[in-house]
Scaffold this active site. Structure first.
Site, short mmCIF file in Angstrom:
data_model
loop_
_atom_site.label_atom_id
_atom_site.label_comp_id
_atom_site.label_asym_id
_atom_site.label_seq_id
_atom_site.Cartn_x
_atom_site.Cartn_y
_atom_site.Cartn_z
N GLU A 109 0.84 -1.20 0.00
CA GLU A 109 0.00 0.00 0.00
C GLU A 109 0.87 1.25 0.00
O GLU A 109 1.66 1.46 0.90
CB GLU A 109 -0.92 -0.04 1.24
CG GLU A 109 -1.98 -1.13 1.09
CD GLU A 109 -2.41 -1.75 2.41
OE1 GLU A 109 -1.60 -1.77 3.36
OE2 GLU A 109 -3.54 -2.25 2.50
N GLU B 125 -5.58 -6.49 1.60
CA GLU B 125 -4.46 -7.26 2.18
C GLU B 125 -4.51 -8.74 1.86
O GLU B 125 -3.49 -9.33 1.51
CB GLU B 125 -4.39 -7.05 3.70
CG GLU B 125 -3.86 -5.69 4.14
CD GLU B 125 -4.93 -4.62 4.21
OE1 GLU B 125 -6.12 -4.96 4.00
OE2 GLU B 125 -4.60 -3.45 4.48
N PHE C 273 0.68 -1.54 8.27
CA PHE C 273 0.70 -1.73 9.72
C PHE C 273 0.47 -3.20 10.03
O PHE C 273 -0.39 -3.84 9.42
CB PHE C 273 -0.36 -0.86 10.40
CG PHE C 273 0.01 0.59 10.44
CD1 PHE C 273 0.82 1.08 11.46
CD2 PHE C 273 -0.40 1.44 9.44
CE1 PHE C 273 1.18 2.43 11.48
CE2 PHE C 273 -0.04 2.79 9.45
CZ PHE C 273 0.75 3.27 10.48
N ALA C 274 1.21 -3.70 11.00
CA ALA C 274 1.18 -5.13 11.27
C ALA C 274 -0.22 -5.63 11.64
O ALA C 274 -0.56 -6.78 11.38
CB ALA C 274 2.18 -5.48 12.36
N PHE D 16 -2.79 -5.01 10.16
CA PHE D 16 -3.50 -5.32 8.91
C PHE D 16 -3.29 -6.78 8.49
O PHE D 16 -4.00 -7.28 7.62
CB PHE D 16 -3.08 -4.38 7.76
CG PHE D 16 -3.26 -2.91 8.04
CD1 PHE D 16 -3.91 -2.46 9.18
CD2 PHE D 16 -2.78 -1.97 7.14
CE1 PHE D 16 -4.06 -1.09 9.43
CE2 PHE D 16 -2.93 -0.62 7.37
CZ PHE D 16 -3.56 -0.18 8.52
N HIS E 49 -3.73 0.15 15.21
CA HIS E 49 -2.46 0.45 14.51
C HIS E 49 -1.25 0.28 15.44
O HIS E 49 -0.15 0.58 15.03
CB HIS E 49 -2.45 1.87 13.97
CG HIS E 49 -3.33 2.08 12.77
ND1 HIS E 49 -4.69 2.11 12.84
CD2 HIS E 49 -3.01 2.25 11.46
CE1 HIS E 49 -5.18 2.31 11.62
NE2 HIS E 49 -4.19 2.38 10.77
#
Lengths: 323, 335
Positions: free
Chosen positions: A29, A58, A81-82, A84, A127
């Protein structure tokens, strides 16, 4: 040696590896824009074929990275961001992690996933999570958590050259941390811990952003004649058990500092290993310092209270020392 | 309209393909049917355990679509993939050995019925998470495009995958990037026991092509020539760089969802109607009536396949189990 911050170290590692291997390409992204700086400018050097923006999709693009790897390229896939990753769990845990084994060793999966994680000041619960514990019990993945720019560059380069799915977790609060980073082919092997500071009285295994915190605590306690050894495992899979056990064998006391939640976290995993394999060398119970079991709150004072800080690391050290 | 056109395509294929090609289509379908019948028998005898999903009834889809591909093209399948794997050219011996869980199996006994895989054949796996293979097929297409390769990816999935997000995410990306992927939906009307119209608001599944700006056709999945014709068009388009297509092949699984499904959700009458449309009988009729192939020639093929299946069972049965010492190996590359 150039002074680089964490983000510049990522950018340098990506540029060098993409220069080195034409089969590598970036996808994710907004990687073209490089909103957080890590991929900034790479589009000018490598063009839009090798720096590909994906839709906010994702499950789709993480799975596409898996498929792309299987057909001979080496994707570097950014999941902004992890947290996600939760949208793409099937593709990471059911597909990427298992395909090689399930196919009797045939599927090739050289994929590097990169994701920002951790409490970074007001990013709130969706986040800020430290999600690597969720991947710890998924055989087939490698998990990398660099704590500073030099390791960041060396570990990311190794991750990109690795033939397995590797997730590199980049702590969002470490961005401005600067240090000397070796130029060129600086490779840090996956599975090798680093003693960030040698000491005799207590081992602090610190992960990610806990490393600079533990170092500050160690500096402070040195004035009280407490000698703290700070060990950074650098990768959680593979885990350098030998280094941890050998350090505990020397200090006989251990604190594990992690930003993940207390239950079922990386600290719990390491604590179990130490309890099983080094019980006889322990002079005090294993102590974990981890985030409280609450979603990371938005409110700055609540966020600070939820995540392990220097005061809690210090208190834990004092507790195991009985001082 | 689409159906009308595809009937013409099928008729043209029947009249223009060489007899040897038509016989090869027949042979592949018979191979899958006999393989699945033997699999059911071996399952009943306890030689095969675990989850096992048979493809009998749907042979025309795998055979028709894969016959439109070159060897180097990729195939991605589902957990009902014995048929696709055999149609792509796998030796029934190693497929049966995999079902038996043997080390000589196509995935060395690590995958089983739902996870057949052959890198050399570019059979890129059976995926047991519904819709899980679609993003991977999209990625294979991305890699082909990246390397400017000539290959096409053919991705099979069932009607049950359409409500999954992965379906929509994959079609979007494949169309957005004009990837060389042919999406083949095997609409057999049931996702386990749930009828398709109870699972998705648009039961004419090929219509999902339109919002994703790709061609979509519905074909008779009981007619191998119709599937072949439609796939030829989609493959040509993909190879030209014009992007993906969606083919909905309307078909029917003669057996339950899996070996443990008593099939209580559909009537015997419905099953009989579809058995009348058996894709193998269908081609057999066309070959004997319109191409004047002797019955005996088809009988020879059936007998030859039966011998092959017997050999496969013997091979699987006599093969060793994987060694427990090897259990931890192969989780990671270089391990």
């Amino acid at each position: 040696m150039p002074q680089l911050n964490f983000i510049q170290a990522i950018n340098t590692a990506l540029a060098e590896e993409m220069e080195r291997d034409p089969l590598t390409f970036l996808m994710g992204e907004d990687v073209v824009l490089g909103a957080f700086g890590a991929t900034k400018g790479l589009i000018d050097k490598f063009g839009d074929k090798r720096v590909r923006n994906t839709p906010i999709s994702e499950a789709g693009f993480v799975g596409a990275a898996v498929g792309a790897a299987m057909a001979g390229t080496r994707p570097i896939c950014e999941v902004e961001f992890a947290s996600f990753f939760y949208c793409a769990f099937d593709q990471v845990c059911n597909q990427a992690a298992k395909l090689r084994y399930m196919s009797g060793g045939q599927a090739r999966l050289p994929i590097t996933f990169r994701a920002v994680f951790g409490a970074m000041g007001g990013a709130a619960a969706q986040h800020s999570e430290t999600v690597y514990a969720q991947f710890l019990s998924v055989p087939g993945l490698k998990l990398v958590v660099p704590s500073g720019p030099s390791d960041m560059k060396g570990l990311l380069k190794s991750a990109i050259r690795d033939d397995n799915p590797v997730i590199v977790f980049e702590h969002g609060a470490l961005g401005r941390l600067k240090e000397e980073v070796p130029a060129g082919d600086h490779l840090v092997p996956l599975g090798k811990a680093a003693i960030k500071r040698a000491g005799d009285d207590v081992t602090v295994v610190a992960i990610g952003a806990m490393v600079p915190k533990a170092m500050k605590v160690a500096d402070k306690l040195a004035k009280d004649k407490v000698s703290v050894e700070v060990l950074d495992p650098r990768t959680l899979i593979p885990l350098d058990e030998e280094a941890i056990l050998s350090s505990v064998g020397k200090t006989n006391r251990i604190v594990i500092a992690d930003e993940g939640h207390l239950r079922g976290g990386a600290a719990a995993d390491i604590a179990a290993i130490v309890a099983e394999k080094a019980f006889d060398s322990l002079d005090a119970p294993v102590k974990r310092v981890a985030s409280l079991d609450v979603p990371i709150p938005f409110s700055p004072p609540l966020e600070r209270a939820a995540v392990a800080d220097e005061a809690r690391i210090e208190a834990a050290i004092r507790e195991v020392l009985g001082s | 309209m689409a159906l009308e056109r595809d009937k013409h395509t099928a008729q043209r294929a029947l009249l223009t393909l060489h007899e040897a090609q038509l016989l090869e289509l027949y042979r592949r379908m018979v191979l899958i049917r006999q393989f699945e019948e033997k699999t059911a028998e071996m399952y009943a005898r306890g030689k095969i355990t675990g989850f096992c999903h048979l493809y009998a009834g749907e042979e025309a889809v795998a055979v028709g679509a894969i016959y439109a591909l070159y060897d180097k093209d990729y195939v991605v399948s589902t957990y009902r993939e014995h048929g696709h794997c055999l149609a792509k050219g796998a030796d029934p011996k190693v497929v049966m050995a995999e079902l038996f869980g043997k080390v000589t199996g196509i995935s060395k006994g690590r995958g089983g019925s739902m996870h057949l895989f052959d890198q050399d054949l570019r059979f890129m796996g059976g995926y047991a998470i519904v819709g899980g293979g679609l993003p991977i097929a999209t990625g294979l297409g991305l890699s082909v495009q990246y390397n400017e390769g000539p290959e096409v990816v053919c991705c099979f999935f069932g009607d049950g995958a359409l409500p999954q997000g992965a379906f929509h995410e994959s079609l979007n990306m494949a169309s957005l990037w004009k990837l060389p992927v042919v999406f083949v939906c095997e609409n057999n009307f049931y996702g386990m026991g749930t009828l398709v119209q109870n699972a998705i608001c648009q039961e004419e599944l090929y219509r999902f092509a339109q919002p994703y700006k790709m061609p979509g056709v519905r074909v008779d999945g009981m007619d191998v020539l119709e599937v072949y014709g439609a796939t030829m068009e989609a493959v040509a388009r993909a190879r030209e760089g014009d992007g993906p297509s969606l083919i909905e092949a309307v078909t029917y699984r003669f057996r339950g969802h899996s070996m443990s499904d008593p099939v209580e959700y559909r009537s015997k009458r419905e099953e009989r109607i579809w058995q009348e449309r058996d894709p193998i009988k269908n081609l057999r009729r066309k070959l004997t009536v319109e191409r004047h192939v002797a019955e005996g020639r088809l009988g020879e093929i059936e007998a030859e396949v039966a011998r092959q299946i017997d050999d496969a069972v013997k091979f699987a049965d006599e093969s060793p189990e994987p060694s427990v010492e090897e259990l931890g190996k192969g989780v990671y590359a270089g391990s």
